[in-house]
Design an enzyme around this catalytic site. Structure first.
Site, PDB file in Angstrom:
ATOM      1  N   HIS A  24       0.799  -1.227   0.000  1.00 27.21           N
ATOM      2  CA  HIS A  24       0.000   0.000   0.000  1.00 27.21           C
ATOM      3  C   HIS A  24       0.838   1.287   0.000  1.00 27.21           C
ATOM      4  O   HIS A  24       0.762   2.139   0.869  1.00 27.21           O
ATOM      5  CB  HIS A  24      -1.129   0.020   1.033  1.00 27.21           C
ATOM      6  CG  HIS A  24      -0.805  -0.365   2.449  1.00 27.21           C
ATOM      7  ND1 HIS A  24       0.158   0.240   3.181  1.00 27.21           N
ATOM      8  CD2 HIS A  24      -1.368  -1.276   3.270  1.00 27.21           C
ATOM      9  CE1 HIS A  24       0.183  -0.277   4.393  1.00 27.21           C
ATOM     10  NE2 HIS A  24      -0.728  -1.212   4.458  1.00 27.21           N
ATOM     11  N   HIS A  78      -4.622 -10.005  14.419  1.00 29.81           N
ATOM     12  CA  HIS A  78      -4.808  -8.760  13.655  1.00 29.81           C
ATOM     13  C   HIS A  78      -5.705  -9.041  12.451  1.00 29.81           C
ATOM     14  O   HIS A  78      -5.501 -10.030  11.742  1.00 29.81           O
ATOM     15  CB  HIS A  78      -3.419  -8.272  13.214  1.00 29.81           C
ATOM     16  CG  HIS A  78      -3.388  -6.967  12.487  1.00 29.81           C
ATOM     17  ND1 HIS A  78      -4.383  -6.029  12.566  1.00 29.81           N
ATOM     18  CD2 HIS A  78      -2.434  -6.440  11.656  1.00 29.81           C
ATOM     19  CE1 HIS A  78      -4.044  -4.984  11.826  1.00 29.81           C
ATOM     20  NE2 HIS A  78      -2.882  -5.209  11.256  1.00 29.81           N
ATOM     21  N   GLU A  80      -6.064  -7.186   9.653  1.00 24.79           N
ATOM     22  CA  GLU A  80      -5.637  -6.770   8.312  1.00 24.79           C
ATOM     23  C   GLU A  80      -5.393  -8.004   7.438  1.00 24.79           C
ATOM     24  O   GLU A  80      -4.902  -9.041   7.894  1.00 24.79           O
ATOM     25  CB  GLU A  80      -4.388  -5.872   8.380  1.00 24.79           C
ATOM     26  CG  GLU A  80      -4.181  -5.121   7.062  1.00 24.79           C
ATOM     27  CD  GLU A  80      -3.183  -3.959   7.134  1.00 24.79           C
ATOM     28  OE1 GLU A  80      -2.478  -3.811   8.148  1.00 24.79           O
ATOM     29  OE2 GLU A  80      -3.127  -3.195   6.149  1.00 24.79           O
ATOM     30  N   ASP A  82      -3.443  -9.120   5.250  1.00 24.14           N
ATOM     31  CA  ASP A  82      -2.187  -9.857   5.054  1.00 24.14           C
ATOM     32  C   ASP A  82      -2.037 -10.959   6.109  1.00 24.14           C
ATOM     33  O   ASP A  82      -1.226 -11.868   5.944  1.00 24.14           O
ATOM     34  CB  ASP A  82      -0.967  -8.929   5.047  1.00 24.14           C
ATOM     35  CG  ASP A  82      -0.946  -7.898   6.155  1.00 24.14           C
ATOM     36  OD1 ASP A  82      -2.015  -7.567   6.691  1.00 24.14           O
ATOM     37  OD2 ASP A  82       0.155  -7.421   6.489  1.00 24.14           O
ATOM     38  N   HIS A 144      -1.135  -2.366  14.773  1.00 22.20           N
ATOM     39  CA  HIS A 144      -1.215  -1.195  13.950  1.00 22.20           C
ATOM     40  C   HIS A 144      -2.660  -0.754  13.650  1.00 22.20           C
ATOM     41  O   HIS A 144      -2.885   0.328  13.121  1.00 22.20           O
ATOM     42  CB  HIS A 144      -0.415  -1.557  12.688  1.00 22.20           C
ATOM     43  CG  HIS A 144      -0.835  -1.138  11.356  1.00 22.20           C
ATOM     44  ND1 HIS A 144      -1.185  -1.950  10.322  1.00 22.20           N
ATOM     45  CD2 HIS A 144      -0.911   0.123  10.890  1.00 22.20           C
ATOM     46  CE1 HIS A 144      -1.445  -1.249   9.255  1.00 22.20           C
ATOM     47  NE2 HIS A 144      -1.283  -0.012   9.569  1.00 22.20           N
ATOM     48  N   ASP A 163       2.296  -7.293  13.914  1.00 22.86           N
ATOM     49  CA  ASP A 163       3.004  -6.264  13.140  1.00 22.86           C
ATOM     50  C   ASP A 163       4.190  -5.662  13.905  1.00 22.86           C
ATOM     51  O   ASP A 163       5.191  -5.249  13.282  1.00 22.86           O
ATOM     52  CB  ASP A 163       2.044  -5.127  12.763  1.00 22.86           C
ATOM     53  CG  ASP A 163       1.217  -5.460  11.522  1.00 22.86           C
ATOM     54  OD1 ASP A 163       1.549  -6.409  10.805  1.00 22.86           O
ATOM     55  OD2 ASP A 163       0.228  -4.742  11.288  1.00 22.86           O
ATOM     56  N   TYR A 191       9.942  -0.134   8.403  1.00 19.86           N
ATOM     57  CA  TYR A 191       8.599  -0.593   8.791  1.00 19.86           C
ATOM     58  C   TYR A 191       8.010   0.360   9.833  1.00 19.86           C
ATOM     59  O   TYR A 191       6.858   0.786   9.733  1.00 19.86           O
ATOM     60  CB  TYR A 191       8.704  -2.022   9.358  1.00 19.86           C
ATOM     61  CG  TYR A 191       7.379  -2.698   9.491  1.00 19.86           C
ATOM     62  CD1 TYR A 191       6.862  -3.467   8.461  1.00 19.86           C
ATOM     63  CD2 TYR A 191       6.612  -2.547  10.634  1.00 19.86           C
ATOM     64  CE1 TYR A 191       5.621  -4.065   8.567  1.00 19.86           C
ATOM     65  CE2 TYR A 191       5.378  -3.137  10.751  1.00 19.86           C
ATOM     66  CZ  TYR A 191       4.895  -3.903   9.720  1.00 19.86           C
ATOM     67  OH  TYR A 191       3.656  -4.494   9.835  1.00 19.86           O
ATOM     68  N   HIS A 222       5.834 -10.341  10.141  1.00 23.38           N
ATOM     69  CA  HIS A 222       6.565 -10.082   8.886  1.00 23.38           C
ATOM     70  C   HIS A 222       8.060 -10.251   9.140  1.00 23.38           C
ATOM     71  O   HIS A 222       8.594  -9.717  10.120  1.00 23.38           O
ATOM     72  CB  HIS A 222       6.356  -8.650   8.397  1.00 23.38           C
ATOM     73  CG  HIS A 222       4.946  -8.317   8.039  1.00 23.38           C
ATOM     74  ND1 HIS A 222       4.308  -8.816   6.930  1.00 23.38           N
ATOM     75  CD2 HIS A 222       4.049  -7.516   8.654  1.00 23.38           C
ATOM     76  CE1 HIS A 222       3.082  -8.340   6.869  1.00 23.38           C
ATOM     77  NE2 HIS A 222       2.890  -7.545   7.903  1.00 23.38           N
TER      78      HIS A 222
HETATM   79 FE1  FEO Z   1      -1.280  -4.312   9.839  1.00 21.45          FE
HETATM   80 FE2  FEO Z   1       0.886  -6.753   8.549  1.00 21.45          FE
HETATM   81  O1  FEO Z   1      -0.748  -5.831   8.860  1.00 21.45           O
END
Ligand code: FEO
Length: 386
Positions: A24, A78, A80, A82, A144, A163, A191, A222
């Site tokens: 993004h 989370h 989100e 991903d 996040h 995250d 990040y 990640h």
């Molecule tokens: Fe806030 Fe890796 O997603």
């Protein structure tokens, strides 16, 4: 595809996004991973999933250890996509699995997927028994999204931090001690600068809440798993949420006929002579997300734009819009630029820096062309201050 054992019975079963180059709007030149973790206990537990298109890869890794239809517990740290993108197919495969998530996690997952899964909502301090092990939860809202939480295994001292502490790195190595620490910290900084920076107070609360936990391993969602350099990444996050900075300046500009670039060069000379660490970016070449990496630890940010059609150059406007959203705290800003007759770009840059929270330490102009003597006079006060 195989799982990677972290500790006996605990595995990384994520997906590697080798070709991801844009997350993004954030350039991910090293790709990324979406880390899911499998705990084999009396209750087989999966912590987070992967982006939807890496679901098959995750399932193959899980199958190298257990039958995925036997998963009893899924933890969604989370919402989100991903990390939640693999949930719909996984919960078709294991329909009796209980899905543990935060209160905002349940709301977010229902809104995203319109499914009536076996939700079990947890709050900070709650724990569940997996059999021989206990799994604890700590809510970390806004690190996040409002739904974020982390999970913790006290026996193995593993924190599944989602995250927080992540880095966008695709690699066959899974652990920090198998990879370049310099690159891992650089990507963790990038990040933080592009994802976490606006949420310093929430990072502070999260780190304080986690300070009661004894942590040997940080397993983020990640990139690399921290097991050798846990103290290094924790001290970096502490420095960043406290808005501490180094003796460092970042100069960012675009130019039309070269006068604004010459002003940037005068600033370079000034900061160099004052022994500042310096990073310089022309917006004709640099990407805004790479510039943010350097701003995380910078004291001064200097932004230059000539005036075009009574405005800043669009490249500079785009950078300042991004900077305003990420809003690093407690920094010093400088606006500069060349102009022909009206010169609106310079106050516009100053205003945008102020809106981003910067304390303005200088505003410098050049009419038509760069004049060294005039610039030296304008810079005299800053020179005394440095
Ligand atoms: Fe806030 Fe890796 O997603």
């Amino acid at each position: 595809m195989k799982a990677t054992e972290i500790k006996p019975g605990i595995y990384w079963v994520g997906g590697i996004d080798w070709n991801l180059r844009n997350f993004h709007g954030y350039l991910t030149q090293r790709g990324s991973t979406y880390n899911a973790y499998l705990i084999v206990d009396d209750k087989i537990t999966l912590i987070d999933t992967v982006k939807h298109y890496l679901y098959d890869e995750m399932i193959e890794r899980i199958k190298s250890i257990v039958d995925p239809s036997k998963i009893d517990i899924v933890v969604s740290n989370h919402v989100e996509m991903d990390h939640s993108g693999g949930l719909p197919k996984l919960l078709e495969l294991a329909p009796n699995a209980v899905l543990y998530t935060s209160p905002n996690g349940e709301k977010g997952l229902r809104q995203h997927y319109k499914k009536d899964w076996n939700f079990e909502v947890v709050k900070s301090g709650d724990s569940i028994s997996l059999g021989k092990r206990e799994l604890k939860f700590v809510l970390t809202p806004m690190v996040h999204w409002p739904d974020n939480m982390v999970s913790y295994l006290p026996d193995e001292k593993i924190l599944f931090s989602n995250d927080a502490f992540g880095q966008h790195i695709a690699s066959s190595e899974r652990f920090d001690d198998e990879y370049s620490l310099e690159i891992a910290i650089e990507e963790a900084t990038k990040y933080y600068g592009n994802i976490v920076l606006p949420y310093g107070p929430q990072v502070k609360r999260a780190i304080e809440a986690l300070s009661d936990l004894d942590v040997d391993i940080i397993a983020p969602s990640h990139g690399l798993i921290w097991r050798k350099h846990v103290d290094s990444i924790l001290s970096k996050y502490t420095m960043w949420y406290k808005n501490e900075y180094l003796k460092k300046a970042v100069i960012v500009y675009d130019t039309m006929w070269g006068a604004t670039e010459k002003m940037a060069n005068a600033l370079i000379e000034l900061f160099e002579n004052a022994d500042f660490n310096l990073k310089v970016y022309s917006l004709q070449d640099a990407h805004i997300s790479d510039i943010m990496t350097e701003i995380v630890e910078a004291e001064y940010v200097c932004v230059g734009s000539p005036t075009l059609n009574n405005q800043m150059l669009p490249t500079v406007g785009s950078f300042l819009t991004y900077l305003k959203g990420l809003a690093p705290k407690g920094r010093k800003g400088i606006a500069f630029g060349a102009y022909g007759w009206s010169g609106q770009s310079i106050p516009y840059v100053k205003d945008e820096l102020e809106k981003a929270g910067f304390e303005i330490k200088g505003v410098y102009k050049a009419k038509y062309v760069f004049d060294k003597q005039d610039m030296d006079e304008q810079l005299a006060e800053l020179k005394r201050e440095l």
